[in-house]
Scaffold this motif. Sequence first.
Motif, short mmCIF file in Angstrom:
data_model
loop_
_atom_site.label_atom_id
_atom_site.label_comp_id
_atom_site.label_asym_id
_atom_site.label_seq_id
_atom_site.Cartn_x
_atom_site.Cartn_y
_atom_site.Cartn_z
N GLY A 272 0.80 -1.22 0.03
CA GLY A 272 -0.04 -0.03 -0.01
C GLY A 272 0.80 1.34 -0.08
O GLY A 272 0.56 2.32 -0.58
N ASN A 275 2.22 1.71 -3.53
CA ASN A 275 1.30 2.30 -4.30
C ASN A 275 0.97 3.69 -4.25
O ASN A 275 1.05 4.39 -5.21
CB ASN A 275 -0.04 1.39 -4.26
CG ASN A 275 -0.02 -0.17 -4.69
OD1 ASN A 275 1.00 -0.17 -5.53
ND2 ASN A 275 -0.57 -0.84 -4.31
N PHE A 276 0.91 3.98 -2.93
CA PHE A 276 0.57 5.59 -2.56
C PHE A 276 1.69 6.20 -2.96
O PHE A 276 1.31 7.53 -3.22
CB PHE A 276 0.11 5.65 -1.03
CG PHE A 276 -0.36 6.60 -0.55
CD1 PHE A 276 -1.63 6.93 -1.16
CD2 PHE A 276 0.45 8.00 -0.22
CE1 PHE A 276 -2.42 8.24 -0.65
CE2 PHE A 276 -0.22 8.98 0.34
CZ PHE A 276 -1.52 9.31 0.03
N CYS A 292 -6.23 0.23 -4.95
CA CYS A 292 -5.93 1.61 -4.64
C CYS A 292 -6.67 1.88 -3.32
O CYS A 292 -6.20 2.52 -2.40
CB CYS A 292 -6.13 2.68 -5.58
SG CYS A 292 -5.23 2.24 -7.25
N SER A 295 -5.56 -0.25 -0.25
CA SER A 295 -4.15 0.39 0.18
C SER A 295 -4.22 1.52 1.21
O SER A 295 -3.57 1.86 2.02
CB SER A 295 -3.18 0.81 -1.15
OG SER A 295 -2.92 -0.37 -1.86
N THR A 296 -5.19 2.41 0.61
CA THR A 296 -5.50 3.64 1.38
C THR A 296 -6.26 3.46 2.90
O THR A 296 -5.79 3.92 3.62
CB THR A 296 -6.48 4.71 0.67
OG1 THR A 296 -6.06 5.04 -0.86
CG2 THR A 296 -6.59 5.96 1.39
N SER A 324 -2.21 5.51 -10.44
CA SER A 324 -2.78 5.07 -9.49
C SER A 324 -2.29 5.43 -8.21
O SER A 324 -3.10 5.74 -7.25
CB SER A 324 -2.47 3.61 -9.32
OG SER A 324 -1.15 3.54 -9.16
N SER A 328 -5.10 7.38 -5.36
CA SER A 328 -4.90 7.12 -3.85
C SER A 328 -4.79 8.42 -3.12
O SER A 328 -5.52 8.40 -1.93
CB SER A 328 -3.71 6.27 -3.68
OG SER A 328 -3.60 5.00 -4.38
N GLN A 329 -3.96 9.58 -3.43
CA GLN A 329 -4.26 10.56 -2.91
C GLN A 329 -5.35 11.10 -2.61
O GLN A 329 -6.02 11.65 -1.85
CB GLN A 329 -2.90 11.58 -3.34
CG GLN A 329 -2.94 12.71 -2.77
CD GLN A 329 -2.01 13.84 -3.51
OE1 GLN A 329 -1.64 13.70 -4.71
NE2 GLN A 329 -1.77 15.01 -2.93
#
Length: 444
Positions: A272, A275-276, A292, A295-296, A324, A328-329
């Motif tokens: 995660g 990815n972030f 996504c 992960s967040t 991605s 995620s943000q």
Amino acid sequence: MVVKIQRPYPPVVSYTENEGMNLTLESTLQQLPLYRFQVELSQLGQEVKRTLEANPLLPGAILTDKEKFVGMISRRRFLEHLSRPYGLELFLKRPIHTLHRLAENQLQVLMFPGNTLIVDAARRSLQRSPEYLYEPIVVQLSETEYRLLDIHRLLVAQSHIHELTTQLLKENTQSQLIQTEKMASLGQMVAGVAHEIRNPVNCILGNLQFLANYSQDLLVLIEAYQKVISTSNPEIEQLKEEIEFDFLREDFPQIIGSMQVGADRLSKLVSGLRNFSHMNESNPQPADLHECIESTLLILNNRLKQGIHLIKNYGELPLISCYSGQLSQVFMNLLSNAIDALVEQPPQAGEQPWIEITTTLVEESPASLVSIRIADNGSGIPTDIQSRIFETFFTTKPVGQGTGLGLAISHQIITQKHQGQIRVRSPYLPSGKGTEFEILLPAT
């Protein structure tokens, strides 16, 4: 400074000078220098003329009938009528009512309450027709109290506020640039650390399965020895008691299982974070939006433990070509705002705070859209600020707690980087509370 002129039938002129005004973006008209010159319609025009001559800065006169407001006449309009043929004879020795009746159709009085923002008053005054552009403004302080504001003073104040706004914007921009650089550096560091952690975590995960198999084999071997050796050995029996062999045999597989669960969770958290931290992706790549979101949620898991019930309604979604890390943000910003709303103003007693995430594939012409909805049962967003929530630097949080960039950046990522849409609905619930953000992304 207060100036008072005494006459047999005295109009009262008072002007409070407010030099060095500490104006802010929220300053109102009542903070500006205002003139009080009130004239009854029955007074003679020559009294008004003497007062205007004695006070060169006085922009005009407020007209009243038995102390009731009926209008205003500016210095420029008054002197203009006096300069016409027979103007002196017509207006100086007669009540001001004569001039007011003649000029009434030519005047457009612009009036504001005293609590009107300076920036709003300046904008509306500049929208007037050119012939009325320099007419003074009437400021109403109460039901019976009126003042005059010179348009020049208003525009000077507006210019001062504009300079102040520019300076604040420059300072905020500089501050946010520094913060952005810090976050970019932090993202690179997190990605590097996550990469370094992932290798030993994978090693632990891979070997845990072997360890579980080996431990099971050893326990089977020990049981086989017990069956073959019929006579008990006092030394072995004492050792079994010391190490609590029966408990060890039951607990050993459970310990390895809990280690397996912990290592799996750590692996997901590392994934995660990786990815972030993909914020500098140069090209969109196919991604699973559910991954996504998950992960967040892993990163926010500690905050969600504050009694917030999480509801997930995931539909069948195709892989989406996207950035991605940036999505995620966006999810992080929306979910963090929902958590803040629920923590700062929890629902009524007996009602559990919740956040609901819903994903669906929407079939629309000419192309399908992916919908991600994030809703909460918080207090909601006031209607009067909903149109501003995506503005840069706009925030309702106290100083130091909000930057006003989260939703603005999210809007930019969705609309500009992904050609999508982001909508807000509040209130979202029949109770008149709650907020729902919906993100729409092209499915192809």
